[in-house]
Scaffold this motif. Structure first.
Motif, mmCIF file in Angstrom:
data_model
loop_
_atom_site.group_PDB
_atom_site.id
_atom_site.type_symbol
_atom_site.label_atom_id
_atom_site.label_comp_id
_atom_site.label_asym_id
_atom_site.label_seq_id
_atom_site.Cartn_x
_atom_site.Cartn_y
_atom_site.Cartn_z
ATOM 1 N N SER A 19 0.825 -1.214 0.000
ATOM 2 C CA SER A 19 0.000 0.000 0.000
ATOM 3 C C SER A 19 0.859 1.264 0.000
ATOM 4 O O SER A 19 1.813 1.381 0.775
ATOM 5 C CB SER A 19 -0.914 0.015 1.234
ATOM 6 O OG SER A 19 -1.635 1.233 1.290
ATOM 7 N N GLN A 20 0.508 2.201 -0.874
ATOM 8 C CA GLN A 20 1.163 3.517 -0.867
ATOM 9 C C GLN A 20 0.378 4.529 -0.014
ATOM 10 O O GLN A 20 0.748 5.692 0.050
ATOM 11 C CB GLN A 20 1.281 4.038 -2.307
ATOM 12 C CG GLN A 20 2.226 3.211 -3.154
ATOM 13 C CD GLN A 20 2.449 3.812 -4.530
ATOM 14 O OE1 GLN A 20 1.868 4.843 -4.888
ATOM 15 N NE2 GLN A 20 3.295 3.175 -5.322
ATOM 16 N N ALA A 21 -0.676 4.030 0.636
ATOM 17 C CA ALA A 21 -1.484 4.899 1.488
ATOM 18 C C ALA A 21 -1.319 4.570 2.963
ATOM 19 O O ALA A 21 -1.422 5.457 3.815
ATOM 20 C CB ALA A 21 -2.956 4.786 1.093
ATOM 21 N N GLY A 40 3.037 11.190 8.189
ATOM 22 C CA GLY A 40 3.480 11.589 6.869
ATOM 23 C C GLY A 40 2.823 10.748 5.782
ATOM 24 O O GLY A 40 2.032 9.851 6.061
ATOM 25 N N PHE A 41 3.163 11.038 4.531
ATOM 26 C CA PHE A 41 2.552 10.340 3.407
ATOM 27 C C PHE A 41 3.558 10.200 2.278
ATOM 28 O O PHE A 41 4.582 10.905 2.221
ATOM 29 C CB PHE A 41 1.315 11.099 2.917
ATOM 30 C CG PHE A 41 1.616 12.488 2.392
ATOM 31 C CD1 PHE A 41 1.812 12.723 1.044
ATOM 32 C CD2 PHE A 41 1.692 13.576 3.268
ATOM 33 C CE1 PHE A 41 2.089 13.989 0.562
ATOM 34 C CE2 PHE A 41 1.963 14.854 2.805
ATOM 35 C CZ PHE A 41 2.170 15.062 1.452
ATOM 36 N N ARG A 226 -2.348 14.131 4.189
ATOM 37 C CA ARG A 226 -1.849 15.054 3.175
ATOM 38 C C ARG A 226 -2.376 16.480 3.335
ATOM 39 O O ARG A 226 -1.649 17.457 3.060
ATOM 40 C CB ARG A 226 -2.226 14.516 1.786
ATOM 41 C CG ARG A 226 -1.662 15.313 0.648
ATOM 42 C CD ARG A 226 -1.433 14.494 -0.582
ATOM 43 N NE ARG A 226 -0.689 15.291 -1.550
ATOM 44 C CZ ARG A 226 0.091 14.800 -2.512
ATOM 45 N NH1 ARG A 226 0.248 13.496 -2.637
ATOM 46 N NH2 ARG A 226 0.721 15.612 -3.345
ATOM 47 N N LEU A 227 -3.618 16.649 3.759
ATOM 48 C CA LEU A 227 -4.253 17.972 3.734
ATOM 49 C C LEU A 227 -4.426 18.652 5.085
ATOM 50 O O LEU A 227 -4.670 19.853 5.138
ATOM 51 C CB LEU A 227 -5.629 17.864 3.070
ATOM 52 C CG LEU A 227 -5.694 17.337 1.634
ATOM 53 C CD1 LEU A 227 -7.114 17.428 1.111
ATOM 54 C CD2 LEU A 227 -4.732 18.084 0.716
ATOM 55 N N SER A 228 -4.329 17.909 6.187
ATOM 56 C CA SER A 228 -4.705 18.486 7.485
ATOM 57 C C SER A 228 -3.872 19.692 7.891
ATOM 58 O O SER A 228 -4.342 20.524 8.670
ATOM 59 C CB SER A 228 -4.614 17.422 8.586
ATOM 60 O OG SER A 228 -5.618 16.451 8.426
ATOM 61 N N ALA A 229 -2.657 19.789 7.411
ATOM 62 C CA ALA A 229 -1.798 20.900 7.833
ATOM 63 C C ALA A 229 -2.107 22.202 7.102
ATOM 64 O O ALA A 229 -1.524 23.240 7.431
ATOM 65 C CB ALA A 229 -0.324 20.531 7.647
#
Length: 511
Positions: A19-21, A40-41, A226-229
């Motif tokens: 998985s890349q997630a 992180g991602f 990815r988006l929370s920051a």
């Protein structure tokens, strides 16, 4: 790095196996004995990223932990400098209103462009240019593409790739999609526009809405990493969640809990309805996101939920063949005033028929209607007030003719009206509220407002404190004019009005 702005760490390494997630990769940030762990991602091209949103200034130390071999520094220090001009932090709730983290007032004047991120670059550029000259500081738009009338185009990118069998693979995020989407988020943020991000919706021909709960959570986990920051983002669990018939209320509560638990920055969160309201009493829900034109209920809902009330869909200015998309520009402006005068908030939308089928509500482009400039007038007016508006119950004063109705029965005629109110049931009260159609708000004793909506009064009475002096103005919501009616008013005063719709009266305390 700067306070209230996203800070990004990048490391290199081989792509994750499987998985890349989902994999272990996080960074712990320390400041003055406090720590925050940030997941992180994988960003593609052998790049791993951690994004951090610093709320305080000072020297942060950080250390990265991963089960994947990474190249580059895995520990270090970074000084967080004070916020730059125009950077106010995330929007939070404060009682029945909103405020930036640094205490700056924030009044949401939103618009809806559901499939903004899934349009051609030409339409996106048109939309951004329009927004630069529009009053809106919040945009509702979707992660997933939308299939509905006037919105049939095929997007260039999707949030994840397909597997060998041609099915969506949530373990393989599409990096081109996310980079493209983030550019739109950042452009909006740089214009001072919050993204009210719709995570799911039922208008779907691609199969995203019917994926399993496990797939939804894997997708959400990557999205939140990815988006929370980003500081300028809100979570809307869905658009019209109650039309997603494959999900139960328990499913929605589970999704809500998942988003709240995996967002370490606690962004604003709500859920948008078609008919059935979400449970706004739930602790994770920060505000009421409502589809209705029942503005006469705003004060009641503020009192019931003790949270900000946002009419995120109250029908759209336009001329399409659906009732929700063909109200006049005046009526949309009227609904803004009806809600905002009580301290609630209202969201714009526009649906004018176009040969190219580029309608603002669905795809963006250019605004064609007449409401936006008048919404800007209202926005400027509300921002000029000394504080946020709260609902106001104007003191009830009986006139001499009213007293005659009960004079032979009650020694004090007011007692009759109190008894009358006590006998009225909920349905009758709501019908009366809708019929009366007058809206009240105040800023303490400093400002009092009455908005007459569709009433065409030639005069009105205003009941003000006896011990203070007020300047009284007449505001025409459509013509965008303000005219002084009384210069030093107090107590019960008569105000002459122009006898037309869309008139407000404002009394401002003299210093």
């Amino acid at each position: 790095m700067y306070q209230y702005e996203m800070f990004e760490l990048s490391l290199t390494g081989e792509p994750p196996q499987g998985s890349q997630a989902l994999f272990t990769f996080q960074t712990v940030f320390h400041l003055d004995g406090e720590e925050k762990t940030v997941k992180g991602f994988y960003a593609g091209s052998n790049t791993y990223k951690v994004r951090f949103l610093p709320k305080k200034t000072g020297l942060y130390s950080w250390k990265t932990e991963s089960n994947i071999p990474l190249e580059g520094p895995v520990a270090g220090e970074e000084e967080c400098l004070p916020a730059r001009t125009g950077r106010h932090g995330m929007v939070k709730t404060e009682g029945l209103h909103f405020v930036y983290e640094d205490g700056t007032k924030y009044l949401p004047f939103g618009t809806t462009i559901y499939a903004l991120a899934h349009q051609s670059e030409e339409i996106i550029e048109q939309t951004m240019h329009t927004l630069e000259h529009a009053p809106f500081n919040k945009v509702r738009h979707c992660i997933f593409p939308k299939h509905y009338r006037y919105n049939h185009n095929e997007p260039q990118f999707f949030p994840f790739e397909k597997n060998a069998e041609g099915k969506w693979d949530v373990h393989r995020p599409c990096m081109d999609y996310w980079e493209h989407f983030e550019k739109i988020l950042v452009r909006l943020g740089d214009m001072g526009i919050e993204t009210d991000l719709i995570l799911f919706h039922p208008y779907d021909r691609w199969g995203f809405s019917i994926m399993s709960m496990e797939e939804w959570k894997i997708h959400l986990d990557y999205l939140l990493r990815r988006l929370s920051a980003y500081p300028f983002i809100w979570w809307s669990l869905a658009n019209e969640y109650d039309l997603m018939f494959n999900r139960t209320m328990e499913d929605w509560y589970e999704i809500e809990e998942f988003v709240a638990a995996n967002d370490c920055y606690e962004h604003l969160l709500s859920n948008h309805n078609c008919l059935h309201f979400y449970d706004f009493t739930r602790p994770n829900v920060t505000h009421c996101c409502i589809q209705t034109d029942g503005m006469h209920k705003a004060a009641e809902w503020q009192e019931r939920y003790q949270k900000p009330v946002v009419f995120d869909e109250c029908c759209y200015e336009g001329n399409i063949d659906m009732a929700w998309g063909n109200i006049s520009a005046f009526e949309l402006v009227n609904r803004f005033w009806r809600g905002c005068v009580q301290g609630a908030f209202v969201t714009h939308g526009e649906t004018y028929v176009s040969e190219d089928e580029v309608l603002w509500w669905a795809r963006g482009g250019r605004l064609k209607g007449q409401s936006a400039q008048r919404i800007a007038f209202l926005k400027d007016f509300l921002y000029s007030l000394p504080s946020c508006i709260s609902p106001w119950k104007e003191p009830f004063v009986m006139g001499p003719d009213d007293r005659n109705i009960t004079a032979t029965v009650f020694e004090k005629p007011e007692e009759a009206y109190e008894r009358f109110r006590a006998l009225v049931n909920t349905e009758e009260r709501e019908l009366s509220q809708a019929k009366d159609a007058c809206y009240y708000g105040h800023c303490g004793d400093q400002v009092y407002i009455k908005y007459f909506a569709r009433q065409c009064c030639a005069m009105c009475f205003l009941t003000l404190p006896e011990d203070k002096k007020y300047e009284v103005e007449i505001i025409d919501a459509w013509e965008m004019t303000r005219t002084t009616a009384l210069e030093e008013a107090c107590g019960r005063v008569e105000v002459r009005l122009p006898g037309k719709e869309g008139i407000a009266v404002i009394a401002k305390q003299l210093q």
